[in-house]
Design a protein around this motif. Structure first.
Motif, PDB file in Angstrom:
ATOM      1  N   THR A 325       1.019  -1.063  -0.188  1.00  0.00           N
ATOM      2  CA  THR A 325       0.124  -0.055   0.059  1.00  0.00           C
ATOM      3  C   THR A 325       0.791   1.177   0.061  1.00  0.00           C
ATOM      4  N   LEU A 326       0.571   2.272  -0.988  1.00  0.00           N
ATOM      5  CA  LEU A 326       1.153   3.269  -1.016  1.00  0.00           C
ATOM      6  C   LEU A 326       0.992   4.245   0.325  1.00  0.00           C
ATOM      7  N   ALA A 327       2.030   5.024   0.641  1.00  0.00           N
ATOM      8  CA  ALA A 327       1.961   5.757   1.852  1.00  0.00           C
ATOM      9  C   ALA A 327       1.548   7.290   1.323  1.00  0.00           C
ATOM     10  N   GLY A 328       0.298   7.346   1.581  1.00  0.00           N
ATOM     11  CA  GLY A 328      -0.158   8.550   0.873  1.00  0.00           C
ATOM     12  C   GLY A 328      -0.938   8.386  -0.394  1.00  0.00           C
ATOM     13  N   THR A 329      -1.362   9.588  -1.025  1.00  0.00           N
ATOM     14  CA  THR A 329      -2.093   9.741  -2.301  1.00  0.00           C
ATOM     15  C   THR A 329      -1.569  10.734  -3.152  1.00  0.00           C
ATOM     16  N   PRO A 330      -1.767  10.606  -4.517  1.00  0.00           N
ATOM     17  CA  PRO A 330      -1.222  11.427  -5.407  1.00  0.00           C
ATOM     18  C   PRO A 330      -1.392  12.959  -4.866  1.00  0.00           C
ATOM     19  N   GLY A 331      -0.462  13.376  -5.268  1.00  0.00           N
ATOM     20  CA  GLY A 331      -0.213  15.119  -4.660  1.00  0.00           C
ATOM     21  C   GLY A 331      -0.028  15.020  -3.076  1.00  0.00           C
ATOM     22  N   ASN A 332      -0.111  14.141  -2.308  1.00  0.00           N
ATOM     23  CA  ASN A 332       0.131  14.245  -0.670  1.00  0.00           C
ATOM     24  C   ASN A 332       0.607  12.793  -0.339  1.00  0.00           C
ATOM     25  N   TYR A 333       1.941  12.399  -0.914  1.00  0.00           N
ATOM     26  CA  TYR A 333       2.553  10.927  -0.637  1.00  0.00           C
ATOM     27  C   TYR A 333       3.272  11.724   0.854  1.00  0.00           C
ATOM     28  N   ALA A 334       3.611  10.416   1.627  1.00  0.00           N
ATOM     29  CA  ALA A 334       4.267  10.559   2.920  1.00  0.00           C
ATOM     30  C   ALA A 334       5.729  11.021   2.500  1.00  0.00           C
ATOM     31  N   ASN A 335       6.168  10.603   1.442  1.00  0.00           N
ATOM     32  CA  ASN A 335       7.299  11.234   1.003  1.00  0.00           C
ATOM     33  C   ASN A 335       7.309  12.260   0.069  1.00  0.00           C
ATOM     34  N   PRO A 336       7.631  13.464   0.129  1.00  0.00           N
ATOM     35  CA  PRO A 336       7.364  14.472  -0.792  1.00  0.00           C
ATOM     36  C   PRO A 336       8.030  14.391  -2.064  1.00  0.00           C
ATOM     37  N   ASN A 337       9.177  13.506  -1.823  1.00  0.00           N
ATOM     38  CA  ASN A 337       9.943  13.301  -3.262  1.00  0.00           C
ATOM     39  C   ASN A 337       9.282  12.299  -4.148  1.00  0.00           C
ATOM     40  N   VAL A 338       8.211  11.590  -3.908  1.00  0.00           N
ATOM     41  CA  VAL A 338       7.649  10.905  -4.775  1.00  0.00           C
ATOM     42  C   VAL A 338       6.755  11.511  -5.675  1.00  0.00           C
TER      43      VAL A 338
END
Length: 387
Positions: A325-338
């Protein structure tokens, strides 16, 4: 320390020799001649993926819960690994970079033979693997209890073995010795490519994940430094299993996703590798382990966005076994570098490597459990240059 493990352009594989030699002589041969035709001498296709083969449902795995074996509805299973193998084959790759966890759950030789080999065996000549935790560590989760293999099945499969199953000391997966557990490098045109072993919390590494003492991981790190210093090619790729910077919830429970070492003790150990690769202006870092696809912005070793000198990280753990499961959603990922990510389908990365540039094209090929064909609408492509 014994000699550095290095696979030169002269020994990288008969396919590559044939590609560069035959394409010049006759660039118009039929598609049936692959891999001995069609690729120009200055452009190469590198397929890349990890986390591939389900544990076979055979007598050797009778004690393994059915939910963890091929045929489980929660896994990609044989359908997924055959689909990704066909996708890689259809790329007509010059080489295939395997990013670890080629075989679940503990990578016994019989597991490789009954699962990975069935789907991916046709590409074996071109495969340049790195090991993952499932090839080294024990597995004692979800009702399972299997002893760690410390790479025995992995080396036995890729390097070959004697009649009793003992792996050959040298081969396609690098050396299998007390002083070298399968790290090596090879060249493809203007590209220098490095495969590393991050499985330091294993018996083979004496459970020593220090990069500065006299242990095996420290020796590997010293080798990497020497290998990078000796490299004369302008473009460099390095790959190993556990990502240093994360995109999924599986690796962000104790460390922030954008912090070094999000993948655990192995990710923290690989911080030293990031520093060496950053200092030498490496072009790309590839990882698996997280069962998803993600592309991260160019970063420095601290995980900070660095447009001028940073290294992009690609996580390509979508080979077929399962999805996270991805950490966050498009535009709001837990890692801002994604920059972009998906964890709803399985697929293989297609890199085109040119003299001083590269392009990537990722398209999933098989929906994951619980997803339908709309998951296949995702794609990610682009290009970059060697610094």
């Amino acid at each position: 320390m014994k000699r550095a493990s290095r696979i030169s352009a002269a020994t990288v594989g008969l396919a590559v020799l044939a590609v560069t030699g035959t394409a010049v002589a006759d660039a118009h041969q039929s598609n049936n001649d692959w891999p001995y035709a069609q690729h120009g001498a200055h452009s190469y296709t590198l397929a890349a993926v990890g986390d591939i083969a389900c544990e076979p449902d055979d007598d050797d795995n009778a004690a393994t819960p059915t939910s963890l074996k091929c045929g489980s509805p929660t896994l990609g299973g044989m359908d997924a690994e055959f689909a990704t193998a066909k996708q890689a084959t259809d790329m007509h790759p010059d080489l295939v970079a395997l990013l670890g966890d080629e075989q679940y759950q503990v990578g016994k030789l019989t597991d490789f033979e009954q699962s990975f080999e069935q789907a991916w065996g046709g590409l074996k000549m071109l495969e340049r693997p790195a090991p993952g935790n499932h090839e080294y560590y024990p597995y004692a989760k979800k009702g399972d209890n299997e002893a760690g293999q410390n790479g025995v099945g992995y080396f036995g499969y890729f390097n070959g073995h004697d009649q009793s199953g003992t792996p050959d000391a040298q081969g396609q997966a690098g050396d299998d010795t007390a002083d070298n557990q399968g790290w090596y490098s090879y060249d493809l045109g203007n590209w220098h490519i490095i495969s590393l072993n991050a499985e330091c919390d294993s018996g083979a590494f004496n459970h020593d994940c220090s990069t500065t003492d006299s242990g095996l991981l420290s020796q590997e790190t010293q080798w990497l430094s020497q290998d990078l210093a000796a490299n004369k090619r302008p473009c460099t790729i390095a790959y190993w299993h556990q990502p240093t910077f994360s995109a999924t919830t599986a690796s962000t429970t104790t460390v922030p996703a954008a912090a070094p070492g999000a993948g655990g003790i192995e990710g923290a150990a690989a911080d030293a590798w990031w520093k060496l690769l950053y200092q030498r202006h490496a072009t790309l870092i590839l990882n698996g382990h997280e069962h998803a696809y993600a592309r991260l912005r160019p970063m420095n070793p601290a995980g900070q966005y660095d447009k001028a000198h940073g290294i992009p990280e690609f996580i390509i753990g979508s080979g077929g076994e399962a999805l996270d499961t991805l950490a966050g959603t498009p535009g709001n990922y837990a890692n801002p570098n994604v920059v972009t990510a998906q964890a709803s389908a399985f697929g293989v990365m297609n890199f085109t490597l040119k003299a001083h540039s590269y392009s990537w094209n990722y398209k999933p090929v098989e929906p994951g459990p619980g997803f339908d064909a709309t998951a296949l609408q995702y794609s990610d492509s682009g290009s970059g240059t060697c610094k």
